[in-house]
Design a protein around this motif. Sequence first.
Motif, short mmCIF file in Angstrom:
data_model
loop_
_atom_site.label_atom_id
_atom_site.label_comp_id
_atom_site.label_asym_id
_atom_site.label_seq_id
_atom_site.Cartn_x
_atom_site.Cartn_y
_atom_site.Cartn_z
N THR A 2 1.14 -1.44 -0.03
CA THR A 2 0.06 0.37 -0.12
C THR A 2 0.91 1.33 0.00
O THR A 2 2.43 0.86 0.14
N ILE A 3 -0.12 2.42 -0.71
CA ILE A 3 1.00 3.58 -0.61
C ILE A 3 1.14 4.02 0.97
O ILE A 3 -0.37 4.39 1.25
N ALA A 4 2.28 4.24 1.57
CA ALA A 4 1.78 5.29 3.13
C ALA A 4 2.00 6.75 2.69
O ALA A 4 3.09 7.18 1.78
N THR A 5 1.37 7.20 3.22
CA THR A 5 1.06 9.10 2.91
C THR A 5 0.79 9.59 4.28
O THR A 5 0.65 9.55 5.51
N THR A 6 1.85 10.50 4.86
CA THR A 6 2.35 10.95 5.82
C THR A 6 2.47 12.71 5.30
O THR A 6 2.77 12.69 3.97
N PHE A 16 4.53 19.30 12.67
CA PHE A 16 3.61 18.47 13.16
C PHE A 16 3.65 17.24 12.41
O PHE A 16 2.80 17.37 11.11
N PRO A 17 4.24 15.70 12.54
CA PRO A 17 3.88 14.98 11.44
C PRO A 17 2.28 13.95 11.62
O PRO A 17 1.57 14.65 12.67
N THR A 112 -5.74 13.84 10.80
CA THR A 112 -4.92 13.62 12.48
C THR A 112 -3.22 13.38 12.36
O THR A 112 -2.30 13.53 11.49
N ILE A 113 -3.16 14.88 12.74
CA ILE A 113 -1.22 15.10 13.98
C ILE A 113 -1.79 14.25 14.70
O ILE A 113 -2.36 13.06 15.47
N LEU A 137 0.26 22.62 4.78
CA LEU A 137 0.15 21.17 4.77
C LEU A 137 1.44 21.42 3.81
O LEU A 137 1.12 21.45 2.64
N THR A 138 1.80 20.19 3.98
CA THR A 138 2.67 19.28 2.85
C THR A 138 2.71 17.76 2.72
O THR A 138 2.37 17.36 3.98
#
Length: 145
Positions: A2-6, A16-17, A112-113, A137-138
């Motif tokens: 799956t594509i993990a997006t952060t 903040f992640p 969600t942070i 937001l990036t």
Amino acid sequence: MTIATTLTVEIDGVRFPARFETEAAPMTVAAVRRILPYEQRIIHVRWSGEACWIPLGAHDFGLGYENATSHPAPGQMILYPGGVSETEFLLAYGPVAFASKAGPLAGNHFLTITEGLDDLARLGRETLWTGAKTIRLTEAGGIAA
């Protein structure tokens, strides 16, 4: 696979992640992704409690409700798609009962942070007392097994 997006949510230089709530709000996440990277000013809410918001006026993302809540938890960001009140983003840093002068509202929880909620609360309180702050937001994606 799956594509993990952060994501990174940056407020007044503090990073903040965060993660997208892709499974719960896929259409809202897709709409927000189309405007990334996003930078704006965030101000303190008037009616809803411990949160900051970005008023978007009549902007139409073409969305209805998905994963909607009136009580986002600290670190949760929602998108109100418009209707009773203007379109807006809202970021909770403490207890929230999302509302406008027209009454209770619900918005789509899409982000969600994941760390730094104490710093988020400090910045939220500072926004109340000192005014608008820059928010950015990036997105950074990767592959997960």
